[in-house]
Scaffold this active site. Sequence first.
Site, short mmCIF file in Angstrom:
data_model
loop_
_atom_site.label_atom_id
_atom_site.label_comp_id
_atom_site.label_asym_id
_atom_site.label_seq_id
_atom_site.Cartn_x
_atom_site.Cartn_y
_atom_site.Cartn_z
N GLU A 182 46.27 34.74 26.00
CA GLU A 182 45.59 36.01 26.21
C GLU A 182 44.49 36.24 25.17
O GLU A 182 43.41 36.76 25.48
CB GLU A 182 46.60 37.18 26.16
CG GLU A 182 47.40 37.39 27.44
CD GLU A 182 48.62 36.48 27.57
OE1 GLU A 182 48.72 35.49 26.82
OE2 GLU A 182 49.46 36.76 28.44
N GLU A 210 55.98 35.67 30.74
CA GLU A 210 56.56 37.03 30.79
C GLU A 210 57.56 37.14 31.94
O GLU A 210 58.61 37.77 31.80
CB GLU A 210 55.45 38.06 30.95
CG GLU A 210 54.49 38.07 29.77
CD GLU A 210 53.44 39.16 29.89
OE1 GLU A 210 53.65 40.22 29.30
OE2 GLU A 210 52.42 38.94 30.60
C1 LIG Z 1 49.76 42.62 34.65
O1 LIG Z 1 48.92 43.00 33.66
C2 LIG Z 1 48.47 42.07 32.83
C3 LIG Z 1 48.84 40.73 32.81
C4 LIG Z 1 48.29 39.87 31.88
C5 LIG Z 1 48.59 38.47 31.88
C6 LIG Z 1 47.76 37.62 31.30
C7 LIG Z 1 47.88 36.16 31.41
O2 LIG Z 1 48.67 35.62 32.13
S1 LIG Z 1 46.78 35.30 30.43
C8 LIG Z 1 47.04 33.63 30.90
C9 LIG Z 1 46.14 33.25 32.03
N1 LIG Z 1 46.29 31.83 32.31
C10 LIG Z 1 45.55 30.88 31.75
O3 LIG Z 1 44.69 31.13 30.94
C11 LIG Z 1 45.83 29.47 32.22
C12 LIG Z 1 44.63 28.93 32.95
N2 LIG Z 1 44.95 27.65 33.60
C13 LIG Z 1 44.95 26.46 32.93
O4 LIG Z 1 44.78 26.38 31.74
C14 LIG Z 1 45.16 25.23 33.78
O5 LIG Z 1 44.85 25.56 35.11
C15 LIG Z 1 46.60 24.68 33.72
C16 LIG Z 1 47.64 25.73 34.03
C17 LIG Z 1 46.84 24.09 32.32
C18 LIG Z 1 46.77 23.55 34.77
O6 LIG Z 1 45.76 22.59 34.60
P1 LIG Z 1 45.44 21.57 35.79
O7 LIG Z 1 46.71 21.05 36.34
O8 LIG Z 1 44.46 20.59 35.28
O9 LIG Z 1 44.82 22.48 36.96
P2 LIG Z 1 43.34 23.12 37.07
O10 LIG Z 1 42.42 22.13 37.68
O11 LIG Z 1 42.93 23.73 35.79
O12 LIG Z 1 43.64 24.33 38.08
C19 LIG Z 1 43.84 24.11 39.46
C20 LIG Z 1 43.31 25.32 40.17
O13 LIG Z 1 44.09 26.45 39.79
C21 LIG Z 1 43.25 27.47 39.27
N3 LIG Z 1 44.00 28.23 38.25
C22 LIG Z 1 44.85 27.74 37.35
N4 LIG Z 1 45.33 28.74 36.61
C23 LIG Z 1 44.78 29.88 37.05
C24 LIG Z 1 44.90 31.25 36.67
N5 LIG Z 1 45.72 31.67 35.69
N6 LIG Z 1 44.17 32.15 37.35
C25 LIG Z 1 43.36 31.77 38.36
N7 LIG Z 1 43.23 30.50 38.76
C26 LIG Z 1 43.91 29.56 38.12
C27 LIG Z 1 42.07 26.72 38.72
O14 LIG Z 1 40.97 27.58 38.59
C28 LIG Z 1 41.88 25.66 39.78
O15 LIG Z 1 41.27 26.28 40.89
P3 LIG Z 1 40.21 25.44 41.78
O16 LIG Z 1 39.79 26.41 42.84
O17 LIG Z 1 39.11 25.06 40.84
O18 LIG Z 1 40.96 24.26 42.31
C29 LIG Z 1 47.38 40.38 31.03
C30 LIG Z 1 47.02 41.74 31.08
C31 LIG Z 1 47.57 42.57 31.98
O19 LIG Z 1 47.23 43.90 32.06
#
Ligand SMILES: COc1cc(/C=C/C(=O)SCCNC(=O)CCNC(=O)[C@H](O)C(C)(C)COP(=O)(O)OP(=O)(O)OC[C@H]2O[C@@H](n3cnc4c(N)ncnc43)[C@H](O)[C@@H]2OP(=O)(O)O)ccc1O
Length: 264
Positions: free
Chosen positions: A138, A118
């Site tokens: 989402e 977005e």
């Molecule tokens: C404003 O009003 C809104 C907004 C919205 C918006 C909604 C959305 O954006 S929905 C999409 C949310 N995102 C996801 O579902 C993606 C989640 N992440 C992944 O799938 C993976 O992390 C990856 C991006 C594919 C990367 O994979 P990889 O390189 O293997 O890394 P990881 O080990 O998975 O992650 C490392 C570390 O980062 C943390 N992390 C990654 N993404 C997020 C995230 N989106 N939120 C929080 N944390 C994240 C992950 O947990 C790891 O943390 P550690 O502490 O374990 O190291 C909707 C509604 C509204 O009103």
Amino acid sequence: MGNAADAGDAALLKIETRGAVLTVGLNRPAKRNALNDGIILALRDCFSAIPDDIGAVVIHGVGDHFSSGLDLSELTERDATEGLVHSQMWHRVFDRIQYCRVPVIAALKGAVIGGGLELACAAHIRVAEPSAYFALPEGQRGIFVGGGGSVRLPRLIGVPRMADMMLTGRVYSATEGAAYGFSQYLTEADGALPKALELAERVAANAPLTNFAVLQALPMIAEANPQTGLLMESLMATVAQSDKEAKKRIRAFLDRKTAKVKPT
Ligand SMILES: COc1cc(/C=C/C(=O)SCCNC(=O)CCNC(=O)[C@H](O)C(C)(C)COP(=O)(O)OP(=O)(O)OC[C@H]2O[C@@H](n3cnc4c(N)ncnc43)[C@H](O)[C@@H]2OP(=O)(O)O)ccc1O
């Protein structure tokens, strides 16, 4: 979200100036540049104060990804009222990017997911490298887009494709993103930021009134009924060509002091 009066966390953006180009890096690589309140407010602060000598902005992700979207850890305790406030804050911040005084170019790599997608939609030009991938998970998270995606993305890729992305959560490749009209440029590996910088230097050299017309008037003209659109176009064209900057540039061409148009 934190109070709208709160300052953003400046450390969450890596901001640099390269001549007339401002580069803005989302700087939470350990969390794959997930968009938390601090980074959203920092974007608001940054795009509220673009220095006068800046002619273009490049937004990119520090590390291997552009952004993994909304920081999901902030969503667990939020009630509906807080959700509405939060979503509307994102809308205001992303509008600030879309209606920025100067062109904004997004350099995309790795994850461009959910709110990250977005955010990229609010830029005026999107440049992707082959590692970039796009998804709206989402649906899998039980939520709905909240950062203006349902308004901006269908205008780029169409409602049927947007519906596919939202319903299936399927990951679209960089090639698909370019083919479907999301990214205007697809580069070689590691090429998105260099290409975005090259384009930024180029657009920063335009007459300011031309960029103003493209950023502010074109979207309205394109959505207006044809009669209104043609009138707006005539008015904008008249203002632009009457400006002394246009006269100077046209004189320079006629006097053979400026480059011809040539294929790149
Ligand atoms: C404003 O009003 C809104 C907004 C919205 C918006 C909604 C959305 O954006 S929905 C999409 C949310 N995102 C996801 O579902 C993606 C989640 N992440 C992944 O799938 C993976 O992390 C990856 C991006 C594919 C990367 O994979 P990889 O390189 O293997 O890394 P990881 O080990 O998975 O992650 C490392 C570390 O980062 C943390 N992390 C990654 N993404 C997020 C995230 N989106 N939120 C929080 N944390 C994240 C992950 O947990 C790891 O943390 P550690 O502490 O374990 O190291 C909707 C509604 C509204 O009103």
